[in-house]
Design a protein around this motif. Structure first.
Motif, PDB file in Angstrom:
ATOM      1  N   ALA A 153      31.021  14.177 -40.314  1.00 52.66           N
ATOM      2  CA  ALA A 153      29.915  13.395 -40.860  1.00 52.66           C
ATOM      3  C   ALA A 153      28.650  13.591 -40.020  1.00 52.66           C
ATOM      4  O   ALA A 153      28.714  13.710 -38.790  1.00 52.66           O
ATOM      5  CB  ALA A 153      30.286  11.921 -40.915  1.00 52.66           C
ATOM      6  N   HIS A 154      27.515  13.614 -40.700  1.00 51.38           N
ATOM      7  CA  HIS A 154      26.219  13.751 -40.029  1.00 51.38           C
ATOM      8  C   HIS A 154      25.174  12.953 -40.798  1.00 51.38           C
ATOM      9  O   HIS A 154      25.307  12.726 -42.005  1.00 51.38           O
ATOM     10  CB  HIS A 154      25.776  15.221 -39.981  1.00 51.38           C
ATOM     11  CG  HIS A 154      26.634  16.072 -39.123  1.00 51.38           C
ATOM     12  ND1 HIS A 154      26.432  16.217 -37.767  1.00 51.38           N
ATOM     13  CD2 HIS A 154      27.741  16.805 -39.420  1.00 51.38           C
ATOM     14  CE1 HIS A 154      27.351  17.018 -37.272  1.00 51.38           C
ATOM     15  NE2 HIS A 154      28.164  17.388 -38.246  1.00 51.38           N
ATOM     16  N   HIS A 161      38.926  13.955 -37.682  1.00 48.87           N
ATOM     17  CA  HIS A 161      37.957  12.873 -37.751  1.00 48.87           C
ATOM     18  C   HIS A 161      36.563  13.306 -37.332  1.00 48.87           C
ATOM     19  O   HIS A 161      36.346  14.439 -36.869  1.00 48.87           O
ATOM     20  CB  HIS A 161      38.404  11.780 -36.793  1.00 48.87           C
ATOM     21  CG  HIS A 161      38.330  12.262 -35.358  1.00 48.87           C
ATOM     22  ND1 HIS A 161      39.162  13.239 -34.874  1.00 48.87           N
ATOM     23  CD2 HIS A 161      37.486  11.950 -34.336  1.00 48.87           C
ATOM     24  CE1 HIS A 161      38.849  13.496 -33.609  1.00 48.87           C
ATOM     25  NE2 HIS A 161      37.827  12.733 -33.269  1.00 48.87           N
ATOM     26  N   SER A 162      35.635  12.360 -37.424  1.00 52.54           N
ATOM     27  CA  SER A 162      34.327  12.450 -36.786  1.00 52.54           C
ATOM     28  C   SER A 162      33.849  11.033 -36.527  1.00 52.54           C
ATOM     29  O   SER A 162      34.306  10.077 -37.161  1.00 52.54           O
ATOM     30  CB  SER A 162      33.322  13.208 -37.662  1.00 52.54           C
ATOM     31  OG  SER A 162      33.183  12.603 -38.930  1.00 52.54           O
ATOM     32  N   ILE A 163      32.930  10.890 -35.583  1.00 51.92           N
ATOM     33  CA  ILE A 163      32.363   9.587 -35.228  1.00 51.92           C
ATOM     34  C   ILE A 163      30.854   9.734 -35.161  1.00 51.92           C
ATOM     35  O   ILE A 163      30.334  10.615 -34.471  1.00 51.92           O
ATOM     36  CB  ILE A 163      32.912   9.079 -33.881  1.00 51.92           C
ATOM     37  CG1 ILE A 163      34.434   8.837 -33.969  1.00 51.92           C
ATOM     38  CG2 ILE A 163      32.206   7.796 -33.457  1.00 51.92           C
ATOM     39  CD1 ILE A 163      35.074   8.439 -32.655  1.00 51.92           C
ATOM     40  N   ILE A 164      30.147   8.867 -35.885  1.00 54.83           N
ATOM     41  CA  ILE A 164      28.683   8.918 -35.877  1.00 54.83           C
ATOM     42  C   ILE A 164      28.122   7.507 -35.733  1.00 54.83           C
ATOM     43  O   ILE A 164      28.811   6.517 -35.985  1.00 54.83           O
ATOM     44  CB  ILE A 164      28.111   9.558 -37.161  1.00 54.83           C
ATOM     45  CG1 ILE A 164      28.460   8.707 -38.386  1.00 54.83           C
ATOM     46  CG2 ILE A 164      28.609  10.989 -37.315  1.00 54.83           C
ATOM     47  CD1 ILE A 164      27.713   9.126 -39.649  1.00 54.83           C
ATOM     48  N   LYS A 209      25.338   0.838 -36.147  1.00 57.13           N
ATOM     49  CA  LYS A 209      26.770   0.706 -35.905  1.00 57.13           C
ATOM     50  C   LYS A 209      27.390   2.095 -35.719  1.00 57.13           C
ATOM     51  O   LYS A 209      26.794   3.111 -36.073  1.00 57.13           O
ATOM     52  CB  LYS A 209      27.450  -0.012 -37.082  1.00 57.13           C
ATOM     53  CG  LYS A 209      26.925  -1.424 -37.338  1.00 57.13           C
ATOM     54  CD  LYS A 209      27.590  -2.037 -38.567  1.00 57.13           C
ATOM     55  CE  LYS A 209      27.053  -3.439 -38.833  1.00 57.13           C
ATOM     56  NZ  LYS A 209      27.670  -4.040 -40.057  1.00 57.13           N
ATOM     57  N   TRP A 210      28.599   2.089 -35.176  1.00 57.28           N
ATOM     58  CA  TRP A 210      29.362   3.325 -35.027  1.00 57.28           C
ATOM     59  C   TRP A 210      30.466   3.351 -36.075  1.00 57.28           C
ATOM     60  O   TRP A 210      31.075   2.321 -36.380  1.00 57.28           O
ATOM     61  CB  TRP A 210      29.962   3.415 -33.627  1.00 57.28           C
ATOM     62  CG  TRP A 210      28.947   3.680 -32.563  1.00 57.28           C
ATOM     63  CD1 TRP A 210      28.209   2.765 -31.874  1.00 57.28           C
ATOM     64  CD2 TRP A 210      28.542   4.963 -32.069  1.00 57.28           C
ATOM     65  NE1 TRP A 210      27.370   3.388 -30.976  1.00 57.28           N
ATOM     66  CE2 TRP A 210      27.552   4.739 -31.080  1.00 57.28           C
ATOM     67  CE3 TRP A 210      28.912   6.272 -32.366  1.00 57.28           C
ATOM     68  CZ2 TRP A 210      26.946   5.781 -30.377  1.00 57.28           C
ATOM     69  CZ3 TRP A 210      28.300   7.310 -31.674  1.00 57.28           C
ATOM     70  CH2 TRP A 210      27.331   7.064 -30.700  1.00 57.28           C
ATOM     71  N   TRP A 211      30.731   4.566 -36.598  1.00 57.98           N
ATOM     72  CA  TRP A 211      31.679   4.718 -37.695  1.00 57.98           C
ATOM     73  C   TRP A 211      32.632   5.869 -37.443  1.00 57.98           C
ATOM     74  O   TRP A 211      32.222   6.941 -36.974  1.00 57.98           O
ATOM     75  CB  TRP A 211      30.929   4.953 -39.011  1.00 57.98           C
ATOM     76  CG  TRP A 211      30.005   3.838 -39.375  1.00 57.98           C
ATOM     77  CD1 TRP A 211      28.668   3.737 -39.081  1.00 57.98           C
ATOM     78  CD2 TRP A 211      30.355   2.637 -40.075  1.00 57.98           C
ATOM     79  NE1 TRP A 211      28.155   2.565 -39.561  1.00 57.98           N
ATOM     80  CE2 TRP A 211      29.173   1.860 -40.184  1.00 57.98           C
ATOM     81  CE3 TRP A 211      31.534   2.156 -40.634  1.00 57.98           C
ATOM     82  CZ2 TRP A 211      29.141   0.633 -40.816  1.00 57.98           C
ATOM     83  CZ3 TRP A 211      31.519   0.921 -41.270  1.00 57.98           C
ATOM     84  CH2 TRP A 211      30.324   0.175 -41.362  1.00 57.98           C
ATOM     85  N   LEU A 212      33.894   5.645 -37.806  1.00 55.74           N
ATOM     86  CA  LEU A 212      34.927   6.677 -37.747  1.00 55.74           C
ATOM     87  C   LEU A 212      35.246   7.145 -39.151  1.00 55.74           C
ATOM     88  O   LEU A 212      35.597   6.336 -40.024  1.00 55.74           O
ATOM     89  CB  LEU A 212      36.196   6.121 -37.098  1.00 55.74           C
ATOM     90  CG  LEU A 212      37.463   6.974 -37.246  1.00 55.74           C
ATOM     91  CD1 LEU A 212      37.338   8.268 -36.450  1.00 55.74           C
ATOM     92  CD2 LEU A 212      38.696   6.187 -36.807  1.00 55.74           C
ATOM     93  N   PHE A 213      35.127   8.441 -39.395  1.00 57.89           N
ATOM     94  CA  PHE A 213      35.584   9.069 -40.623  1.00 57.89           C
ATOM     95  C   PHE A 213      36.920   9.742 -40.318  1.00 57.89           C
ATOM     96  O   PHE A 213      37.042  10.479 -39.333  1.00 57.89           O
ATOM     97  CB  PHE A 213      34.569  10.095 -41.113  1.00 57.89           C
ATOM     98  CG  PHE A 213      33.288   9.486 -41.620  1.00 57.89           C
ATOM     99  CD1 PHE A 213      33.040   9.375 -42.982  1.00 57.89           C
ATOM    100  CD2 PHE A 213      32.323   9.022 -40.736  1.00 57.89           C
ATOM    101  CE1 PHE A 213      31.866   8.813 -43.451  1.00 57.89           C
ATOM    102  CE2 PHE A 213      31.141   8.455 -41.191  1.00 57.89           C
ATOM    103  CZ  PHE A 213      30.913   8.348 -42.554  1.00 57.89           C
ATOM    104  N   TYR A 214      37.902   9.505 -41.165  1.00 63.73           N
ATOM    105  CA  TYR A 214      39.237  10.046 -40.943  1.00 63.73           C
ATOM    106  C   TYR A 214      39.889  10.295 -42.300  1.00 63.73           C
ATOM    107  O   TYR A 214      39.215  10.216 -43.346  1.00 63.73           O
ATOM    108  CB  TYR A 214      40.073   9.095 -40.080  1.00 63.73           C
ATOM    109  CG  TYR A 214      40.389   7.758 -40.703  1.00 63.73           C
ATOM    110  CD1 TYR A 214      41.669   7.477 -41.194  1.00 63.73           C
ATOM    111  CD2 TYR A 214      39.419   6.746 -40.801  1.00 63.73           C
ATOM    112  CE1 TYR A 214      41.971   6.237 -41.757  1.00 63.73           C
ATOM    113  CE2 TYR A 214      39.716   5.518 -41.364  1.00 63.73           C
ATOM    114  CZ  TYR A 214      40.986   5.269 -41.848  1.00 63.73           C
ATOM    115  OH  TYR A 214      41.278   4.055 -42.408  1.00 63.73           O
TER     116      TYR A 214
END
Length: 356
Positions: free
Chosen positions: A43-44, A308-311, A316-321
């Motif tokens: 994610a970006h 995953h990715s973390i942005i 806020k911070w978000w985890l995509f999985y």
């Protein structure tokens, strides 16, 4: 060794499915899209919108194996949303393996970057040279577009000096860009242990549980974003005693799915443990590391593993999985997102992918 690997898959991979059933499939998050299968989300935030670059899982009758043969993805489609929780647009085909001159198959986990008006898509694929299994060696390619959704045009050759899989590209606050990559077992990193490809090497790992574990790789990129500025080096993960994490520590060691983010002045090197199904993180003071292991931040999902990715976006911070909620099949996954929380000391609060 093979029996131990299969046992691990049975007791852990299937175990996570049983865990989901025991909890009546009360998932923490729901799939971002249901029209296609997606996994390995990078994610970006580009121009104020969120773009997710996933692999595109496709149905296949290929049996599961340790080389990941069942993951037969052949193209990429980009996801876009204005904000977390809002509707998601599924793009058209951004890049297909048939349009990559050097690649033969298996367009696995990609990543993307932006510089000077151009979007860059980084992807692993097997080249057309065969290994001992009759399949190609993994390389990392790059393609470009003026649109973050694509279509992307691939360079005619893979990135010189690249190998294995799972590219993740990070640009630091000083403008320097780094690629993190590598994955063992089907990702072939274990066959590059000497710096050159061993076609007859192990199919799993170094098989030396008391030695330092295989490391993912890190390399600084040139300003063209298409080439390496140096030889790749080890992204070393240290245990609490300052020594490298050992190969036998399967709940700690690197397996695949590197992702780097920076919070404050600290560099968070995150990765998957693969056969033990955790997402882990280690923290360092430079983008090269070494990184000190700090623990798990995502417990096992339904399915064999996750990527995953973390942005940071919207304060806020978000985890995509990803997991296998929609299909119950390891090779047909669905991307999800959930919020990430940090403790005052900078450690990440552990996330359970199921609601208790």
């Amino acid at each position: 060794m093979k029996g131990r690997i299969l046992l691990a898959v049975l007791t852990l991979g299937v175990g996570s499915l049983a865990l989901a059933q025991d909890r009546q499939t009360r998932y923490l998050s729901q799939p971002l899209v249901r029209s296609i299968y997606t996994a390995d989300p990078s994610a970006h935030v580009f121009a104020g919108k969120i773009y997710v670059y996933p692999s595109h899982d496709v149905p296949t009758d290929i049996p599961d194996d340790d080389l990941g043969s069942e993951y037969a993805m052949h193209d990429y489609r980009v996801l876009r949303m204005d904000r977390i929780g809002e509707p998601v647009t599924v793009g058209l085909v951004a890049l297909d393996v048939k349009d990559v001159p050097w690649a033969s198959k298996q367009m696995w986990a990609p990543d993307a970057a932006y510089r000077n008006g151009t979007y860059f898509l980084y992807f692993p694929a097997r080249d057309k040279a065969k290994d001992k299994h009759g399949v190609g060696t993994f390389r990392i390619g790059v393609a470009t577009s003026k649109n973050p959704m694509g279509p992307f045009k691939a360079e005619p050759q893979p990135i010189a000096g690249s190998y294995s899989m799972d590219p993740a590209v990070f640009t630091d606050s000083d403008g320097k860009t780094y690629m993190y990559f590598g994955g063992i077992w089907g990702g072939q990193l274990q066959r590059w242990a000497t710096g050159s490809f061993d076609p007859n090497g192990s199919d799993t790992d170094l098989l030396q549980d008391d030695k330092p574990a295989l490391s993912g790789k890190v390399v600084r990129m040139n300003a063209d974003m298409k080439s390496f500025a140096e030889a790749p080096r080890d992204a070393v993960i240290l245990d609490s005693d300052g020594t490298p994490v050992k190969g036998g520590a399967h709940d700690k060691r690197f397996f695949e799915a590197s992702w780097m983010f920076k919070r404050g002045e600290k560099y968070y090197y995150t990765y998957s443990t693969g056969d033990t199904h955790f997402l882990n993180y280690a923290i360092g003071d430079t983008p090269y590391g070494p990184f000190t292991y700090r623990g798990h931040f995502l417990l096992p999902v339904q399915g064999w593993t996750t990527h995953h990715s973390i942005i940071a976006t919207g304060g806020k911070w978000w985890l995509f999985y990803a997991d296998t909620q929609l299909s119950n099949k390891n090779h047909l996954r669905n991307v999800k997102v959930t919020q990430v929380f940090f403790n005052p000391d900078g450690t990440i609060k552990l996330i359970d992918p199921f609601v208790k």
